[in-house]
Design a protein around this motif. Structure first.
Motif, PDB file in Angstrom:
ATOM      1  N   LEU A  29     -25.395 -31.027  78.428  1.00  0.00           N
ATOM      2  CA  LEU A  29     -26.475 -30.380  79.226  1.00  0.00           C
ATOM      3  C   LEU A  29     -28.011 -31.147  80.027  1.00  0.00           C
ATOM      4  N   CYS A  30     -28.023 -32.304  79.667  1.00  0.00           N
ATOM      5  CA  CYS A  30     -29.376 -32.558  80.599  1.00  0.00           C
ATOM      6  C   CYS A  30     -28.989 -33.560  81.812  1.00  0.00           C
ATOM      7  N   GLY A  31     -27.713 -34.031  81.815  1.00  0.00           N
ATOM      8  CA  GLY A  31     -26.671 -34.310  82.982  1.00  0.00           C
ATOM      9  C   GLY A  31     -26.232 -33.123  84.475  1.00  0.00           C
ATOM     10  N   LEU A  32     -26.545 -31.968  83.347  1.00  0.00           N
ATOM     11  CA  LEU A  32     -25.591 -30.359  83.948  1.00  0.00           C
ATOM     12  C   LEU A  32     -27.172 -30.600  84.999  1.00  0.00           C
ATOM     13  N   GLY A  33     -28.262 -29.837  83.715  1.00  0.00           N
ATOM     14  CA  GLY A  33     -29.670 -30.058  84.591  1.00  0.00           C
ATOM     15  C   GLY A  33     -29.899 -30.981  85.833  1.00  0.00           C
ATOM     16  N   GLY A  34     -29.882 -32.238  86.005  1.00  0.00           N
ATOM     17  CA  GLY A  34     -30.315 -32.960  86.841  1.00  0.00           C
ATOM     18  C   GLY A  34     -29.200 -32.831  87.847  1.00  0.00           C
TER      19      GLY A  34
ATOM     20  N   ILE B 193     -26.260 -35.687 106.050  1.00  0.00           N
ATOM     21  CA  ILE B 193     -27.457 -36.782 106.416  1.00  0.00           C
ATOM     22  C   ILE B 193     -28.078 -36.957 104.884  1.00  0.00           C
ATOM     23  N   VAL B 194     -28.114 -36.061 104.425  1.00  0.00           N
ATOM     24  CA  VAL B 194     -29.154 -36.185 103.465  1.00  0.00           C
ATOM     25  C   VAL B 194     -28.392 -36.332 101.803  1.00  0.00           C
ATOM     26  N   ILE B 195     -27.063 -36.556 101.552  1.00  0.00           N
ATOM     27  CA  ILE B 195     -26.567 -37.191 100.824  1.00  0.00           C
ATOM     28  C   ILE B 195     -26.481 -38.788 101.071  1.00  0.00           C
ATOM     29  N   ILE B 196     -25.807 -39.273 102.151  1.00  0.00           N
ATOM     30  CA  ILE B 196     -25.627 -40.337 102.498  1.00  0.00           C
ATOM     31  C   ILE B 196     -27.003 -41.294 102.686  1.00  0.00           C
ATOM     32  N   GLY B 197     -27.709 -40.526 103.762  1.00  0.00           N
ATOM     33  CA  GLY B 197     -29.234 -41.390 103.492  1.00  0.00           C
ATOM     34  C   GLY B 197     -29.646 -41.733 101.880  1.00  0.00           C
ATOM     35  N   MET B 198     -29.633 -40.698 101.352  1.00  0.00           N
ATOM     36  CA  MET B 198     -30.704 -41.261  99.986  1.00  0.00           C
ATOM     37  C   MET B 198     -29.723 -42.111  99.162  1.00  0.00           C
ATOM     38  N   LEU B 199     -28.519 -41.801  99.045  1.00  0.00           N
ATOM     39  CA  LEU B 199     -27.317 -43.056  98.266  1.00  0.00           C
ATOM     40  C   LEU B 199     -27.802 -44.043  97.684  1.00  0.00           C
ATOM     41  N   PRO B 200     -27.902 -45.152  98.479  1.00  0.00           N
ATOM     42  CA  PRO B 200     -28.731 -46.204  98.004  1.00  0.00           C
ATOM     43  C   PRO B 200     -29.759 -46.222  97.484  1.00  0.00           C
ATOM     44  N   LEU B 201     -30.762 -45.201  97.867  1.00  0.00           N
ATOM     45  CA  LEU B 201     -32.686 -45.416  97.069  1.00  0.00           C
ATOM     46  C   LEU B 201     -32.276 -44.767  96.028  1.00  0.00           C
ATOM     47  N   MET B 202     -30.834 -43.726  95.157  1.00  0.00           N
ATOM     48  CA  MET B 202     -30.498 -43.255  93.883  1.00  0.00           C
ATOM     49  C   MET B 202     -30.030 -44.835  93.182  1.00  0.00           C
ATOM     50  N   LEU B 203     -29.842 -45.553  93.689  1.00  0.00           N
ATOM     51  CA  LEU B 203     -28.721 -46.173  92.666  1.00  0.00           C
ATOM     52  C   LEU B 203     -29.684 -47.295  91.821  1.00  0.00           C
ATOM     53  N   GLY B 204     -30.826 -47.416  92.430  1.00  0.00           N
ATOM     54  CA  GLY B 204     -32.297 -47.807  91.529  1.00  0.00           C
ATOM     55  C   GLY B 204     -32.217 -47.542  89.589  1.00  0.00           C
ATOM     56  N   GLY B 205     -31.869 -48.715  89.051  1.00  0.00           N
ATOM     57  CA  GLY B 205     -32.607 -48.116  87.707  1.00  0.00           C
ATOM     58  C   GLY B 205     -33.884 -48.389  86.956  1.00  0.00           C
ATOM     59  N   MET B 206     -34.267 -47.855  85.690  1.00  0.00           N
ATOM     60  CA  MET B 206     -35.925 -48.080  85.381  1.00  0.00           C
ATOM     61  C   MET B 206     -36.077 -49.909  85.433  1.00  0.00           C
ATOM     62  N   GLN B 207     -35.616 -50.446  85.322  1.00  0.00           N
ATOM     63  CA  GLN B 207     -35.713 -51.862  85.437  1.00  0.00           C
ATOM     64  C   GLN B 207     -35.547 -52.768  86.426  1.00  0.00           C
TER      65      GLN B 207
ATOM     66  N   PHE C 269     -30.481 -38.280  89.634  1.00  0.00           N
ATOM     67  CA  PHE C 269     -29.291 -38.901  89.316  1.00  0.00           C
ATOM     68  C   PHE C 269     -29.455 -39.740  88.738  1.00  0.00           C
ATOM     69  N   TYR C 270     -30.555 -40.412  88.147  1.00  0.00           N
ATOM     70  CA  TYR C 270     -31.087 -41.450  87.319  1.00  0.00           C
ATOM     71  C   TYR C 270     -30.899 -40.471  86.169  1.00  0.00           C
ATOM     72  N   VAL C 271     -31.489 -39.422  85.882  1.00  0.00           N
ATOM     73  CA  VAL C 271     -30.905 -38.742  84.908  1.00  0.00           C
ATOM     74  C   VAL C 271     -29.698 -38.219  84.653  1.00  0.00           C
ATOM     75  N   ALA C 272     -29.203 -37.847  85.536  1.00  0.00           N
ATOM     76  CA  ALA C 272     -27.503 -37.053  84.997  1.00  0.00           C
ATOM     77  C   ALA C 272     -26.412 -38.515  85.144  1.00  0.00           C
ATOM     78  N   SER C 273     -27.263 -39.666  85.813  1.00  0.00           N
ATOM     79  CA  SER C 273     -26.108 -40.575  85.643  1.00  0.00           C
ATOM     80  C   SER C 273     -25.824 -41.356  84.492  1.00  0.00           C
ATOM     81  N   VAL C 274     -26.860 -41.599  83.689  1.00  0.00           N
ATOM     82  CA  VAL C 274     -27.553 -41.736  81.732  1.00  0.00           C
ATOM     83  C   VAL C 274     -25.835 -40.704  81.409  1.00  0.00           C
ATOM     84  N   SER C 275     -26.721 -39.952  81.764  1.00  0.00           N
ATOM     85  CA  SER C 275     -25.730 -38.322  80.623  1.00  0.00           C
ATOM     86  C   SER C 275     -24.963 -37.756  80.765  1.00  0.00           C
ATOM     87  N   PHE C 276     -24.232 -38.072  82.254  1.00  0.00           N
ATOM     88  CA  PHE C 276     -22.822 -38.092  81.993  1.00  0.00           C
ATOM     89  C   PHE C 276     -21.873 -39.696  81.267  1.00  0.00           C
ATOM     90  N   GLU C 277     -22.703 -41.033  81.872  1.00  0.00           N
ATOM     91  CA  GLU C 277     -22.133 -41.624  81.447  1.00  0.00           C
ATOM     92  C   GLU C 277     -21.590 -42.206  79.633  1.00  0.00           C
TER      93      GLU C 277
END
Length: 522
Positions: free
Chosen positions: A130-135, A165-179, A329-337
């Protein structure tokens, strides 16, 4: 910087054959720097300073959806009733956020692990889904808003080109984690967003005139229900209760010494006063001054900001969408994993999930997602409201020391039946009830979940505690020691370790505990 150790101490061997050390396993530190302990307890050495946790979570404050909800509530019930409802929303959310953050900080657990005792090991797997689908949905929503704003400003290219353009441009920024650098990204961009929204209000008033009419606005159309306006606003925001389930994902990195600060500021009234009250009123004012007569959609808010500030307004929107999508993307990625790990021994890294989710987001943007997403979100909201009701009763009246290890819990616990039943009541009210009943469907589902789970707690119809010896106590302080897993050969905090079978046996880390057959239902 986290307080990680560079080298591991020479492991000692307990009488039971467990290999125990007092420092972090360097291999785990390197691996989890990007995985963020998705399927493990966050050790004390990986906890972050309060500013970093706040910076990561507060990325959510810049969602255009929150400005939109304020404007929408005002159009439905009038500005004054909407503001009363917003104050109630902030109050209730603050209490729930404090409860969730304290639970996560105390034990370093995410929402899936916190809910295992309530729903069972397999039953709790519905939580990350549910959290992943919401994200994922909000990533589609916010990315579409940014693409539409760019197209409207530059007036070139088909909207699908801007989607790419939006997806490709934002992808590198979405890879960061909490740490890594998620907190840095959001700490730097928060002032830009806040000053930008304030600037949009001021400039809109100067350019289009300050009219007090926005405060006394009443709905143009009579509501088809007898629900008070403030309650309509509260129910509208119940659709975003996914944030309560998302809270432990960020709070688990908080230091125990900072628990009070996080309960009040990071995840409590400080956050919700900005996210909901400030943004809600800002959305009402911006639309009323700069985009009067516009249909209430996110486009009305972005139109108002760009109309007021021009290129600066566009920059504010870009910053806001980068901030919110970093969280989405952070919430969705950890949730689906985490969801997939419950049913498969094959592990897909969080970074790979970010890439896969980017592709899925782009594909959904190309469809008429808004034709069916409203129904999907309404159902999801009811499921999450039911989850929150059970979570509150469990933490307050059943156990604030949740068991989460696989071998000590059933696959499906009694609380899962309560979850399904209370959600079914809400969905039936939503789809089959009269207008008033349908409008109050989330409230009915919340009441049913709390009542039914409360009865379950009082009558003792819940999973009995495991009475097997807990051998991890022989390894010393479970938070200050690391025990090597007999399956993956990596050392994790002893707090999450359990034996491989119901009898004393080889130690397993939390992720490897999912591979053997779970304990039978009790």
């Amino acid at each position: 910087m986290t307080e990680q150790h560079d080298t591991a101490s020479e492991p000692a061997t307990t009488p039971d054959g467990w290999q125990v050390s007092t420092t972090d396993d360097p291999r785990v530190v390197a691996q989890q720097a990007h995985e963020d302990y998705t399927n493990h307890v966050v050790p004390l050495t990986a906890r972050l300073p309060r500013g970093k946790v706040l910076g990561s979570w507060w990325s959510i404050t810049s969602a255009m959806a929150f400005l939109y909800y304020g404007a929408l509530a005002s159009s439905l019930v009038g500005t004054q009733q909407a503001i009363i409802g917003l104050i109630l929303v902030v109050t209730v959310y603050s209490l729930l956020g404090a409860l969730a953050s304290n639970a996560a900080i105390r034990r370093g657990l995410n929402s899936t692990l916190l809910s295992r005792q309530m729903f069972g090991v397999r039953g709790a797997a519905l939580t990350p889904l549910l959290c992943g689908l919401g994200g994922l949905y909000y990533a589609v929503f916010e990315s579409s808003v940014l693409a539409a704003a760019l197209q409207a400003y530059f007036r070139v290219f088909d909207i699908r080109v801007w989607y790419a353009i939006v997806i490709i441009g934002m992808l590198p920024l979405m890879l960061g984690g909490m740490q890594t650098w998620l907190n840095r990204l959001n700490a730097l961009s928060l002032p830009i967003y806040g000053l930008g929204v304030l600037g949009a209000i001021v400039v809109a008033g100067i350019r289009f005139g300050w009219s007090g009419d926005w405060f006394t606005t009443t709905p143009e159309l009579a509501q088809p229900t007898s629900v008070p306006g403030w309650l309509t606003t509260f129910v509208l925001y119940m659709g975003v209760w996914v944030l309560i389930a998302d809270t432990p994902e960020f709070a688990r990195f908080g230091r125990p010494a900072d628990a009070r600060f996080h309960a009040h500021i990071t995840f409590g009234w400080g956050f919700y006063a900005i996210a909901y009250l400030f943004n809600g009123i800002a959305g009402i004012v911006i639309v009323a001054l700069a985009a009067p007569g516009a249909s209430i959609a996110e486009s009305a808010v972005t139109t108002g900001i760009v109309t007021s500030l021009g290129i600066v307004g566009l920059l504010v929107i870009i910053v806001s969408q980068v901030r919110i999508n970093s969280a989405n993307f952070y919430v969705a990625s950890v949730s689906f994993e985490r969801f997939v790990s419950h049913f498969s021994s094959r592990n897909v890294s969080r970074i790979t999930w970010v890439v896969l989710l980017s592709i899925a987001t782009f594909a959904l943007m190309l469809t008429n997602v808004f034709s069916y997403i409203a129904t999907a979100l309404a159902w999801q909201a009811i499921l999450l409201v039911s989850w929150v009701g059970i979570f509150v009763i469990h933490m307050l009246f059943v156990s604030n020391e949740p068991e989460f290890r696989v071998g000590r819990l059933p696959s499906i616990a009694h609380g899962f039946a309560v979850w399904v039943l209370s959600a079914a009541i809400g969905i039936a009210a939503l789809e089959l009830g009269a207008p008033t009943t349908s409008a109050l469907a989330p409230v009915l589902s919340l009441a049913a979940s709390m009542l039914l789970y409360g009865v379950l707690a009082v009558t003792g119809r819940r999973t009995p505690p495991d009475t097997r010896p807990d051998l991890k106590a022989d390894a010393g302080d479970p938070w200050q020691t690391r025990t090597r897993c007999s399956s993956c050969d990596l050392s994790y905090t002893t707090y999450e370790i359990d034996t491989a079978t119901h009898e004393p046996g080889a130690p397993l880390c939390l992720q490897c505990q999912l591979r053997p057959t779970p304990a039978p239902d009790q």
